[in-house]
Design a protein around this motif. Structure first.
Motif, PDB file in Angstrom:
ATOM      1  N   ILE A   1      -7.517  10.449  -7.153  1.00 42.96           N
ATOM      2  CA  ILE A   1      -7.088  11.840  -7.008  1.00 42.96           C
ATOM      3  C   ILE A   1      -8.246  12.760  -6.659  1.00 42.96           C
ATOM      4  N   LEU A   2      -9.375  12.623  -7.338  1.00 47.00           N
ATOM      5  CA  LEU A   2     -10.518  13.489  -7.047  1.00 47.00           C
ATOM      6  C   LEU A   2     -10.987  13.339  -5.592  1.00 47.00           C
ATOM      7  N   PRO A   3     -11.160  12.111  -5.074  1.00 47.05           N
ATOM      8  CA  PRO A   3     -11.500  11.996  -3.649  1.00 47.05           C
ATOM      9  C   PRO A   3     -10.423  12.556  -2.729  1.00 47.05           C
ATOM     10  N   VAL A   4      -9.154  12.363  -3.067  1.00 48.90           N
ATOM     11  CA  VAL A   4      -8.068  12.889  -2.240  1.00 48.90           C
ATOM     12  C   VAL A   4      -8.103  14.415  -2.222  1.00 48.90           C
ATOM     13  N   LEU A   5      -8.279  15.041  -3.378  1.00 48.52           N
ATOM     14  CA  LEU A   5      -8.329  16.496  -3.444  1.00 48.52           C
ATOM     15  C   LEU A   5      -9.556  17.043  -2.716  1.00 48.52           C
TER      16      LEU A   5
ATOM     17  N   LEU B   1      -0.675   7.776 -10.793  1.00 48.10           N
ATOM     18  CA  LEU B   1      -0.699   8.247  -9.408  1.00 48.10           C
ATOM     19  C   LEU B   1       0.660   8.816  -8.999  1.00 48.10           C
ATOM     20  N   ILE B   2       1.743   8.200  -9.483  1.00 50.29           N
ATOM     21  CA  ILE B   2       3.080   8.735  -9.203  1.00 50.29           C
ATOM     22  C   ILE B   2       3.232  10.126  -9.823  1.00 50.29           C
ATOM     23  N   ILE B   3       2.710  10.301 -11.035  1.00 45.30           N
ATOM     24  CA  ILE B   3       2.773  11.615 -11.689  1.00 45.30           C
ATOM     25  C   ILE B   3       1.979  12.643 -10.892  1.00 45.30           C
ATOM     26  N   TRP B   4       0.786  12.267 -10.458  1.00 51.25           N
ATOM     27  CA  TRP B   4      -0.018  13.174  -9.650  1.00 51.25           C
ATOM     28  C   TRP B   4       0.684  13.514  -8.334  1.00 51.25           C
ATOM     29  N   LEU B   5       1.321  12.529  -7.728  1.00 51.86           N
ATOM     30  CA  LEU B   5       2.064  12.775  -6.485  1.00 51.86           C
ATOM     31  C   LEU B   5       3.182  13.788  -6.726  1.00 51.86           C
TER      32      LEU B   5
ATOM     33  N   TYR C   1      -2.035  11.633   1.374  1.00 50.21           N
ATOM     34  CA  TYR C   1      -3.073  10.679   0.999  1.00 50.21           C
ATOM     35  C   TYR C   1      -2.921  10.180  -0.441  1.00 50.21           C
ATOM     36  N   CYS C   2      -2.128  10.868  -1.241  1.00 49.92           N
ATOM     37  CA  CYS C   2      -1.794  10.333  -2.555  1.00 49.92           C
ATOM     38  C   CYS C   2      -0.893   9.103  -2.403  1.00 49.92           C
ATOM     39  N   VAL C   3      -0.005   9.137  -1.408  1.00 48.65           N
ATOM     40  CA  VAL C   3       0.823   7.958  -1.129  1.00 48.65           C
ATOM     41  C   VAL C   3      -0.050   6.816  -0.617  1.00 48.65           C
ATOM     42  N   VAL C   4      -1.048   7.146   0.205  1.00 51.39           N
ATOM     43  CA  VAL C   4      -2.004   6.118   0.648  1.00 51.39           C
ATOM     44  C   VAL C   4      -2.721   5.518  -0.559  1.00 51.39           C
ATOM     45  N   ALA C   5      -3.092   6.348  -1.521  1.00 54.22           N
ATOM     46  CA  ALA C   5      -3.744   5.859  -2.737  1.00 54.22           C
ATOM     47  C   ALA C   5      -2.825   4.936  -3.526  1.00 54.22           C
ATOM     48  N   LEU C   6      -1.538   5.268  -3.581  1.00 55.35           N
ATOM     49  CA  LEU C   6      -0.564   4.401  -4.250  1.00 55.35           C
ATOM     50  C   LEU C   6      -0.513   3.031  -3.586  1.00 55.35           C
ATOM     51  N   ALA C   7      -0.459   3.029  -2.266  1.00 54.57           N
ATOM     52  CA  ALA C   7      -0.401   1.756  -1.540  1.00 54.57           C
ATOM     53  C   ALA C   7      -1.685   0.953  -1.744  1.00 54.57           C
ATOM     54  N   LEU C   8      -2.830   1.636  -1.742  1.00 52.11           N
ATOM     55  CA  LEU C   8      -4.102   0.942  -1.948  1.00 52.11           C
ATOM     56  C   LEU C   8      -4.185   0.341  -3.343  1.00 52.11           C
ATOM     57  N   GLU C   9      -3.755   1.092  -4.352  1.00 49.35           N
ATOM     58  CA  GLU C   9      -3.770   0.581  -5.729  1.00 49.35           C
ATOM     59  C   GLU C   9      -2.848  -0.620  -5.866  1.00 49.35           C
ATOM     60  N   ARG C  10      -1.699  -0.553  -5.239  1.00 51.78           N
ATOM     61  CA  ARG C  10      -0.755  -1.686  -5.283  1.00 51.78           C
ATOM     62  C   ARG C  10      -1.352  -2.907  -4.592  1.00 51.78           C
ATOM     63  N   TYR C  11      -2.016  -2.674  -3.465  1.00 54.30           N
ATOM     64  CA  TYR C  11      -2.667  -3.763  -2.732  1.00 54.30           C
ATOM     65  C   TYR C  11      -3.756  -4.407  -3.589  1.00 54.30           C
ATOM     66  N   LEU C  12      -4.594  -3.590  -4.220  1.00 57.35           N
ATOM     67  CA  LEU C  12      -5.666  -4.127  -5.062  1.00 57.35           C
ATOM     68  C   LEU C  12      -5.101  -4.864  -6.273  1.00 57.35           C
ATOM     69  N   HIS C  13      -4.009  -4.344  -6.845  1.00 59.49           N
ATOM     70  CA  HIS C  13      -3.406  -4.979  -8.015  1.00 59.49           C
ATOM     71  C   HIS C  13      -2.903  -6.383  -7.686  1.00 59.49           C
ATOM     72  N   LEU C  14      -2.424  -6.570  -6.465  1.00 63.97           N
ATOM     73  CA  LEU C  14      -1.863  -7.872  -6.075  1.00 63.97           C
ATOM     74  C   LEU C  14      -2.904  -8.825  -5.516  1.00 63.97           C
ATOM     75  N   THR C  15      -3.906  -8.297  -4.818  1.00 67.89           N
ATOM     76  CA  THR C  15      -4.852  -9.157  -4.113  1.00 67.89           C
ATOM     77  C   THR C  15      -6.214  -9.252  -4.792  1.00 67.89           C
ATOM     78  N   ARG C  16      -6.656  -8.158  -5.398  1.00 65.79           N
ATOM     79  CA  ARG C  16      -7.961  -8.132  -6.075  1.00 65.79           C
ATOM     80  C   ARG C  16      -7.816  -7.434  -7.429  1.00 65.79           C
ATOM     81  N   PRO C  17      -7.249  -8.125  -8.403  1.00 65.04           N
ATOM     82  CA  PRO C  17      -6.960  -7.490  -9.710  1.00 65.04           C
ATOM     83  C   PRO C  17      -8.184  -6.894 -10.387  1.00 65.04           C
ATOM     84  N   ASP C  18      -9.362  -7.477 -10.145  1.00 67.15           N
ATOM     85  CA  ASP C  18     -10.572  -6.965 -10.787  1.00 67.15           C
ATOM     86  C   ASP C  18     -10.952  -5.581 -10.263  1.00 67.15           C
ATOM     87  N   TRP C  19     -10.489  -5.237  -9.051  1.00 64.10           N
ATOM     88  CA  TRP C  19     -10.825  -3.956  -8.444  1.00 64.10           C
ATOM     89  C   TRP C  19      -9.778  -2.886  -8.757  1.00 64.10           C
ATOM     90  N   GLY C  20      -8.593  -3.296  -9.176  1.00 63.72           N
ATOM     91  CA  GLY C  20      -7.506  -2.359  -9.409  1.00 63.72           C
ATOM     92  C   GLY C  20      -7.480  -1.838 -10.833  1.00 63.72           C
TER      93      GLY C  20
END
Length: 217
Positions: free
Chosen positions: A107-111, A26-30, A79-98
């Motif tokens: 990226i596809l939904p953001v684009l 996601l950082i690369i895409w950003l 919204y790519c930054v929003v995606a980064l924050a969401l992925e980080r949130y899922l990684h810490l709180t819901r690992p199965d979803w991240g």
């Protein structure tokens, strides 16, 4: 900006780092989207002042597409930054979803949203041609009736205030508050890569807030 983004792409693409693969992608895409935004800004605002030939012959032809593409990449960057924050949130709180993949998951939904949201801007300007004093066809830009519509102007102001200001930054601030609390709660057990990702996310969010707040205020 372009040099920094290029260095970021090479750093995260070719150097093996013990980080969440989806987060690093996601950082690369950003960086890619930000680079495209900078190129479009250069073509729109800088190059016309530097090259009279470009301003007279090329700029009027590409401007009707160049302005909406600039808006598309700006929206994608936010919204790519929003995606980064969401992925980080899922990684810490819901690992199965991240960590489910960066392109199809984020990226596809953001684009798709960025193109859909800025779609009307492709109809704001058009290129017309007229004869100059030397009897040569010269291109020039004309605002369409759609662009001159007062209701559309109010729509642009209101939608930008919501979708480019209130909504993304409310999500960013809320997610980062939750992430901060989670990291503090498990500070002694969080691995160094996790701390690095969190710190990197904070820096990216602060840059986004600083750069885009004047646009949406």
């Amino acid at each position: 900006g372009l040099l920094g983004n290029t260095a970021c792409i090479f750093l995260f693409k070719f150097r093996k780092m013990k980080m969440n693969p989806t987060f690093t992608n996601l950082i690369i895409w950003l960086a890619v989207i930000d680079s495209l935004f900078l190129v479009f800004v250069l073509l729109t605002f800088s190059l016309p002042s530097l090259s009279p030939q470009y301003k007279e012959w090329i700029f009027p032809i590409i401007l009707p597409s160049l302005l909406p593409l600039t808006s598309v990449t700006l929206t994608g960057s936010v919204y790519c930054v929003v995606a980064l924050a969401l992925e980080r949130y899922l990684h810490l709180t819901r690992p199965d979803w991240g960590n489910k993949g960066s392109f199809f998951g984020y990226i596809l939904p953001v684009l798709a949203f960025s193109v859909f949201y800025n779609g009307p801007k492709f109809f704001e300007f058009t290129t017309e041609y007229s004869l100059d004093e030397n009897r040569e066809m010269v291109p020039h830009v004309r605002a369409t009736e759609f662009r001159k519509n007062v209701d559309y102007s109010f729509y642009v102001l209101g939608s930008n205030f919501i979708f480019m200001g209130i909504l993304p930054f409310t999500i960013l601030i809320s997610l980062n508050i939750v992430i901060s609390r989670r990291v503090k709660q498990y500070f002694t057990t969080v691995e160094v890569p996790d701390q690095s990702m969190t710190l990197l996310l904070y820096c990216i969010v602060l840059v986004q807030l600083g750069c885009h707040s004047p646009r949406t205020g």
